[in-house]
Design a protein around this motif. Sequence first.
Motif, PDB file in Angstrom:
ATOM      1  N   SER A 151       2.752   6.542   1.528  1.00 33.98           N
ATOM      2  CA  SER A 151       1.939   5.747   0.587  1.00 33.98           C
ATOM      3  C   SER A 151       2.381   5.918  -0.865  1.00 33.98           C
ATOM      4  O   SER A 151       1.547   5.915  -1.775  1.00 33.98           O
ATOM      5  CB  SER A 151       0.446   6.109   0.704  1.00 33.98           C
ATOM      6  OG  SER A 151      -0.044   5.832   1.989  1.00 33.98           O
TER       7      SER A 151
ATOM      8  N   THR B  33      -0.688   4.018  -2.585  1.00 34.71           N
ATOM      9  CA  THR B  33      -1.050   2.751  -1.960  1.00 34.71           C
ATOM     10  C   THR B  33      -2.018   2.972  -0.799  1.00 34.71           C
ATOM     11  O   THR B  33      -1.792   2.526   0.319  1.00 34.71           O
ATOM     12  CB  THR B  33       0.206   1.990  -1.500  1.00 34.71           C
ATOM     13  OG1 THR B  33       0.977   2.834  -0.635  1.00 34.71           O
ATOM     14  CG2 THR B  33       1.041   1.584  -2.692  1.00 34.71           C
TER      15      THR B  33
ATOM     16  N   ASN C 106       0.079  -1.579   0.453  1.00 35.01           N
ATOM     17  CA  ASN C 106       0.879  -2.241  -0.569  1.00 35.01           C
ATOM     18  C   ASN C 106       0.513  -3.717  -0.629  1.00 35.01           C
ATOM     19  O   ASN C 106       0.313  -4.358   0.401  1.00 35.01           O
ATOM     20  CB  ASN C 106       2.369  -2.082  -0.246  1.00 35.01           C
ATOM     21  CG  ASN C 106       3.096  -1.262  -1.290  1.00 35.01           C
ATOM     22  OD1 ASN C 106       3.107  -1.647  -2.456  1.00 35.01           O
ATOM     23  ND2 ASN C 106       3.661  -0.145  -0.880  1.00 35.01           N
ATOM     24  N   SER C 107       0.435  -4.255  -1.840  1.00 39.15           N
ATOM     25  CA  SER C 107       0.120  -5.675  -2.027  1.00 39.15           C
ATOM     26  C   SER C 107      -1.211  -6.063  -1.389  1.00 39.15           C
ATOM     27  O   SER C 107      -1.351  -7.143  -0.793  1.00 39.15           O
ATOM     28  CB  SER C 107       1.244  -6.556  -1.459  1.00 39.15           C
ATOM     29  OG  SER C 107       2.468  -6.270  -2.094  1.00 39.15           O
TER      30      SER C 107
ATOM     31  N   GLY D 174      -1.308   0.872  -6.757  1.00 36.76           N
ATOM     32  CA  GLY D 174       0.113   0.875  -7.067  1.00 36.76           C
ATOM     33  C   GLY D 174       0.445   0.595  -8.519  1.00 36.76           C
ATOM     34  O   GLY D 174       1.581   0.789  -8.937  1.00 36.76           O
TER      35      GLY D 174
END
Length: 452
Positions: free
Chosen positions: A72, A77, A81-82, A302
């Motif tokens: 991570s 994260t 992620n995203s 992030g």
Amino acid sequence: MTAMTELPGGPALPQERRVVTAVPGPKSQELMARKQAAVANGIGTVMPVFARRAGGGVLEDVDGNSFIDFGSGIAVTSVGNSAEAVVRRATEQLGDFTHTCMMVTPYEPYVEVCEELAKVTPGDHAKKSVLFNSGAEAVENAVKIARAHTGRQAIVVFDHGYHGRTNLTMALTSKNMPYKHSFGPFAPEVYRVPVAYPYRWLTGPENCAEEAAAQAIDQITKQIGPDNVAAILIEPVLGEGGFIVPAKGFLPRLAQFARDNGIVFVADEIQSGFCRTGQWFACEDEGIVPDLITTAKGIAGGLPLAAVTGRADIMDAAHSGGLGGTYGGNPVACAAALGAIETMREQDLAGKARRIEEVMKPRLEKLAAQSDVIGEVRGRGAMLALELVRPGGKEPNPEATAALAKACHQQGLLVLTTGTYSNVVRFLPPLVISEELLNEGLDVLEEALSGL
């Protein structure tokens, strides 16, 4: 059927382990050559592959390999992620403005993040926050605030603790290599005392909490003087020191000592916070309400953001203009943090962390029972670790640790190492990872361990 994770603005990312080239592949090798020519050697690399996409529980590299993510980005994260809410909120903010500087013309997202921090951090007292870019900045400013509030200078930290790479936080950090070596002199008025490390406590884990607390308090009393101590600073679960969970009772005794002597008790939750250990914050496990709490990593999905949150009267001790920074609490990062907190609430990521422990820990303990190089399995929630030793004792085994991590990488599992003795393999999967990927990652780990 392979599960898919939708990445905002791009194609779905298959949730699968896939190794199609040697690790690193040719494109990563080309990029590594460029890195070596353009980037300072002080920036090391855990796994020599270059990321192209990431989401859910996987990270895909430029060669098309897909790795199960047990790292991570070092506990950053946690929401994946995203994550949709992070991307959505950050994108909306990007369209409005990227920066004004909070100290020039303020903006609402900064205030909203501080309001959310007051809600989610331990304690029902009046709280205030100040935002920064990194965990090290947060720790440095917690020290500033504690000193301003108490009028004292001394800061007490602990064996195996890690607090950052800036000059003051290097002084606060206990490990020399790679964090401190050749970078001194360091900031003064920092004092280190024992921590309750059950696995390595000489008289055994059953005596650890009482004896370690007594030793720490004795050293503070005799060598520093409580009236000279501004703050006691500790990670409720020690991160870079080896995912050490202090023996039960140690932290409450230190917190009580701090209260009795007018010392600010600071919980460094930069790695352990935001649902990582199965609670919003690790200090909640023993009902500790810190005076100040430092956060970063998982706070913003992030994007670079950090905070000091604490009792309003302590936080207000610093004079106007004494805290801040050009980029501290950047509006896009604040929007991302609001999206990350939204995700943590809506998906009950604290509960997901507890479930990750339920899946992982029994399998890790089974591996430990079968292996003579695993000295201990420890951790809480989705912050778990193996300490590796030489067979027949407790001598640290950094060589086996490095070899195990490399073997995992070669087979499509991203793991990290850590520890004062560089002999701990740590696991920090995204809290949104599927149980299928968790178990497959553990299969890879088991196979890699058998090859040592």
